[in-house]
Design an enzyme around this catalytic site. Structure first.
Site, short mmCIF file in Angstrom:
data_model
loop_
_atom_site.label_atom_id
_atom_site.label_comp_id
_atom_site.label_asym_id
_atom_site.label_seq_id
_atom_site.Cartn_x
_atom_site.Cartn_y
_atom_site.Cartn_z
CE LYS A 30 -3.71 1.98 2.73
NZ LYS A 30 -4.60 1.85 4.03
CB SER A 36 -8.23 3.69 3.20
OG SER A 36 -7.30 2.94 4.11
CB SER A 47 -8.34 0.65 5.74
OG SER A 47 -9.03 1.93 5.83
N1 GLN Z 1 -13.05 4.00 6.84
C1 GLN Z 1 -12.36 4.37 7.96
C2 GLN Z 1 -11.85 5.94 8.06
O1 GLN Z 1 -12.08 6.49 6.67
C3 GLN Z 1 -11.22 3.62 8.35
C4 GLN Z 1 -10.11 3.97 7.47
C5 GLN Z 1 -8.78 2.98 7.77
O2 GLN Z 1 -9.21 1.93 8.41
N2 GLN Z 1 -7.89 3.32 7.33
O3 GLN Z 1 -11.50 6.44 8.70
#
Ligand code: GLN
Length: 488
Positions: A80, A155, A179
């Site tokens: 990532k 994400s 995410s």
């Molecule tokens: N969707 C969640 C957020 O926007 C989790 C994102 C993540 O785990 N990095 O914070």
């Protein structure tokens, strides 16, 4: 050669070690697959094919001369774009870091390099890992390989989509509030968020430091088990890593359901889509018929998980992202030459809308006068959520829930309403608030042919049990899934 990309992680590992497959042929097949399907999936931000092929050649040389670095030597893995690799751009899919070249390796990257993995960097993500759909990337929206009109989740959408589209067998993501698990669920693969403190965060660009964990995606369970063993462990460069014994992949074996207590949700309290609801209930019935006892748990505290998470995550992100000031890292705008203008112009031009929204929210809740009312209260509620999980695990062995309330939604469907987007995390955020480990496992397809995922959760540092249950779950007929060969 073409079919090599459809091998599972465990088949690849076996073939490489039997010398019936070279890393060069495998990597060449993946690069061809990326060439032919990534224009539709958009998982990669960019790729240096020559550099990757050279790593594969070196791995094959090591094998020929009997000097492999480990049994994993030559296996490709995606990274990532918020995990630092020395000499590579690490942009976090943000304009502010578009040209930032990392001067060092993240601890997880050093570990992978030591074992001889072939790194495929730069998988797309929501900017600074903020989002649930990968639509917040400053550069491109990744698509779901099962239906390219839909999002892959976020994400870590690029990391999940790359594995689901058979462009790689395994990859790394980061999980702050879901995410890894949510995109794994929406893309029909396995994704693990380890216990907080199990895996070093050194070299992971921080979003919300008390919640962030790096973890693996894989097209089979063996990939998850192996990667957790490799990534886990105390790191003097990350003071939040825990001094527990390291995790051993060989400690995992399929657990028997008979006699086990499984914590379950009362589904009518939550707004699951009908197909997710039905599959969840079918799986529970199946496990009951195999001798498990279902224990309904009171998840009423879950309704606080989203507000508590978004207060804590935004407070921490507003502090973490203050380092991007146009001076030390990344993009610099200096139209007037005044210092304050340089800060604000660089940050205005470099950050996207969602990141700005969160910095504002976080700065507000941390400001004196509001600190106790918002941030302080959220911290107290976090303690209650953590305690709630500890209580759950006094009476159950594992908790089983859907990972996401729906299957993959359409691109653009939720972008106008951030609150609706935040609701996608209703089942995942509480796990990060409590710090416990959880995995999303494929659980078949809905009526539109989209993957459903089931989340398993155990208590802190109990990954051996977690992965044992996950492995057993994955053997159920109801959970079988095949990844799409053709991407439309
Ligand atoms: N969707 C969640 C957020 O926007 C989790 C994102 C993540 O785990 N990095 O914070």
């Amino acid at each position: 050669m073409k079919d090599l990309v459809f091998l599972t992680y465990s088949e690849i590992k076996k073939k490489l070690n039997e010398n019936s497959l070279t890393s060069f042929d495998l990597v060449t097949a993946y690069l061809e697959r990326i060439q032919s399907v990534d224009s539709k999936v958009k998982a990669f931000l960019n790729l240096n094919a020559d550099k990757i092929l050279n790593q594969a050649k070196e791995s094959d040389e090591r094998r020929k001369s009997g000097k492999i670095l480990s049994e994993f030597d030559g296996i490709p893995i995606g990274i990532k774009d918020n995990i630092c690799i020395r000499g590579e751009i690490t942009s976090c899919s943000s304009k502010i870091l578009e040209n930032f070249e990392s001067p060092y390796d993240a601890t997880v990257v050093s570990k992978l390099k030591e074992k001889g993995f072939i790194l495929f960097p730069r998988l797309n993500m929501d900017e600074f890992a903020m989002g649930s759909s990968t639509e917040n990337s400053a550069f491109q929206t990744s698509k779901n390989p099962f239906d390219t009109e839909r999002i892959p989740g976020g994400s870590s959408g690029g990391s999940a989509a790359a594995v689901a589209a058979s462009m790689l067998p395994i990859s790394l993501g980061s999980d702050t509030g879901g995410s890894i698990r949510q995109p794994a669920s929406l893309c029909g693969i396995w994704g693990l968020k380890p216990t907080y403190g199990r895996v070093s965060r050194y070299g992971l660009v921080a979003y919300a430091s008390s919640l962030d964990q790096i973890g693996p995606f894989s097209n089979d369970m063996e990939g998850i088990n192996d990667l957790l063993e490799i990534l886990a462990g105390l790191d003097t460069k990350d003071q939040t890593t825990a001094k527990v014994t390291n995790f051993e992949a060989k400690s995992v074996s399929d657990l028997e359901w008979k006699g086990k207590k499984i914590g379950v949700m009362k589904t009518d309290e939550f707004n699951f889509s009908p197909d997710v609801n039905t599959r969840y209930l079918e799986i529970l019935k199946d496990l009951e018929s195999k001798g498990a006892t279902l224990v309904p748990l009171d998840f009423s505290l879950l309704k606080y998980a989203i507000p508590v998470y978004y207060l804590i995550a935004t407070a921490e992100c507003s502090s973490n992202l203050s380092r991007f000031d146009g001076i030390r890292y990344g993009l610099r705008k200096e139209s007037t030459g005044k210092l304050d203008d340089l800060y604000s112009e660089s940050r205005s031009a470099g950050f996207g809308k969602e990141v700005k929204r969160r910095i504002l929210l976080g700065t507000f809740s941390l400001s004196s006068g509001y600190y106790d009312a918002y941030y302080g209260k959220a911290q107290k509620a976090r303690v209650l959520i953590r305690k709630q999980y500890a209580d759950f695990f006094k009476s159950v062995d594992v908790i089983l829930q859907p990972t996401s309330p729906t299957t993959a939604f359409k691109v653009g469907e939720k972008t106008k309403d951030p609150i609706q987007m935040y609701q996608a995390d209703i089942l995942t955020t509480s796990v990060n608030l409590a710090g416990v480990p959880a995995i999303s496992c494929p659980a078949g397809l809905d009526q539109n042919g989209l993957p459903i995922g089931i989340q398993l959760t155990t208590s802190h540092f109990d990954e051996t049990k977690l992965l044992g249950f996950a492995s057993a779950l994955s053997k159920l007929d109801l959970c079988k899934i095949s990844l799409p060969k053709e991407i439309k």
